[in-house]
Scaffold this motif. Structure first.
Motif, PDB file in Angstrom:
ATOM      1  N   TYR A  35       0.826  -1.209   0.000  1.00 37.80           N
ATOM      2  CA  TYR A  35       0.000   0.000   0.000  1.00 37.80           C
ATOM      3  C   TYR A  35       0.864   1.265   0.000  1.00 37.80           C
ATOM      4  O   TYR A  35       0.596   2.212  -0.734  1.00 37.80           O
ATOM      5  N   TYR A  96      -7.664  -4.225  -2.778  1.00 38.84           N
ATOM      6  CA  TYR A  96      -7.035  -4.490  -1.493  1.00 38.84           C
ATOM      7  C   TYR A  96      -7.296  -3.337  -0.545  1.00 38.84           C
ATOM      8  O   TYR A  96      -7.403  -2.186  -0.973  1.00 38.84           O
ATOM      9  N   ASP A  97      -7.352  -3.644   0.752  1.00 35.77           N
ATOM     10  CA  ASP A  97      -7.451  -2.578   1.742  1.00 35.77           C
ATOM     11  C   ASP A  97      -6.053  -2.062   2.057  1.00 35.77           C
ATOM     12  O   ASP A  97      -5.060  -2.522   1.475  1.00 35.77           O
ATOM     13  N   SER A 100      -3.248  -4.434   2.758  1.00 33.28           N
ATOM     14  CA  SER A 100      -2.972  -5.349   1.643  1.00 33.28           C
ATOM     15  C   SER A 100      -3.732  -6.662   1.744  1.00 33.28           C
ATOM     16  O   SER A 100      -3.295  -7.688   1.232  1.00 33.28           O
ATOM     17  N   ASN A 101      -4.889  -6.635   2.401  1.00 35.33           N
ATOM     18  CA  ASN A 101      -5.774  -7.789   2.424  1.00 35.33           C
ATOM     19  C   ASN A 101      -6.716  -7.685   1.232  1.00 35.33           C
ATOM     20  O   ASN A 101      -7.316  -6.629   1.014  1.00 35.33           O
ATOM     21  N   GLU A 102      -6.851  -8.762   0.489  1.00 40.73           N
ATOM     22  CA  GLU A 102      -7.736  -8.722  -0.667  1.00 40.73           C
ATOM     23  C   GLU A 102      -9.184  -8.613  -0.212  1.00 40.73           C
ATOM     24  O   GLU A 102      -9.669  -9.409   0.574  1.00 40.73           O
ATOM     25  N   SER A 105     -12.220  -9.459  -5.857  1.00 40.95           N
ATOM     26  CA  SER A 105     -11.547  -9.686  -7.141  1.00 40.95           C
ATOM     27  C   SER A 105     -12.565 -10.163  -8.160  1.00 40.95           C
ATOM     28  O   SER A 105     -13.587 -10.757  -7.813  1.00 40.95           O
ATOM     29  N   GLY A 150      -7.447   2.093   0.287  1.00 44.94           N
ATOM     30  CA  GLY A 150      -7.013   0.849  -0.329  1.00 44.94           C
ATOM     31  C   GLY A 150      -6.422   1.117  -1.694  1.00 44.94           C
ATOM     32  O   GLY A 150      -6.124   2.259  -2.055  1.00 44.94           O
TER      33      GLY A 150
END
Length: 183
Positions: A35, A96-97, A100-102, A105, A150
């Motif tokens: 990020y 991603y937030d 860096s959590n998805e 998608s 994000g």
């Protein structure tokens, strides 16, 4: 003797867990997490294409068969609309937030009309939008963001050099802009 072996085993397990925690948290302490790197590309709410491996001045795209663009965004002041369309054989989007959590998608096969049309918003913003959904969002995919910041990664496949111009145009025309309902 038994308690001594137990103490050694507990100490080794504790040390292993501590090392794992340190290694996994290291990027956030160094400022080299994904990020932070995306934010350094430039202004928010704009897709920035990643350069090929030969260009060292820009962020690097290391897969020659894919072209990639990234956009840092914030939904603090309102929803963000991601939109792109073009004649490309395949595209994918990952959101991603800030940790860096998805979050979400999708790709062209799961989109409504083959074009990217996604709206990112907080839960409160989505409730307000769903009460009176604007006509331009009827085909859009609504994505709930738990946090306010994000980044989005948009990739397109380039199977042959002859498709490079279409892929480049697809990413160049992609938008990552605040959404304002047209009244």
């Amino acid at each position: 003797m038994r308690s001594f072996l137990y103490a050694i085993a507990v100490g080794l397990v504790g040390a292993a867990l501590l090392h794992i925690v340190i290694i996994l948290s290291l990027p956030s302490f160094t400022g080299r997490d994904a990020y932070t790197r995306v934010q350094a590309f430039g202004e928010t709410n704009r897709f920035f294409p990643l350069a090929d491996a030969g260009d060292t001045l820009a962020p690097i795209n290391d897969d020659p068969a894919m072209k990639t663009a990234v956009c840092a965004f914030s939904v603090e002041n309102g929803p963000i609309r991601l939109f792109a369309e073009g004649d490309v054989p395949f595209w994918s989007l990952a959101i991603y937030d800030s940790a860096s959590n998805e979050v979400f998608s999708m790709n062209d096969r799961t989109s409504v009309s083959g074009a990217l049309d996604t709206l990112l918003a907080t839960p409160i913003q989505l409730i307000a939008l769903r009460k009176a959904l604007p006509q331009e969002l009827e085909q859009a995919i609504l994505v709930e963001m738990r946090g306010e910041e994000g980044y989005a990664v948009l990739r397109t496949f380039v199977p042959a050099q002859s498709r490079l111009d279409a892929a480049t145009a697809f990413l160049a025309d992609a938008s990552c802009e605040p959404f304002t309902a047209e009244q």
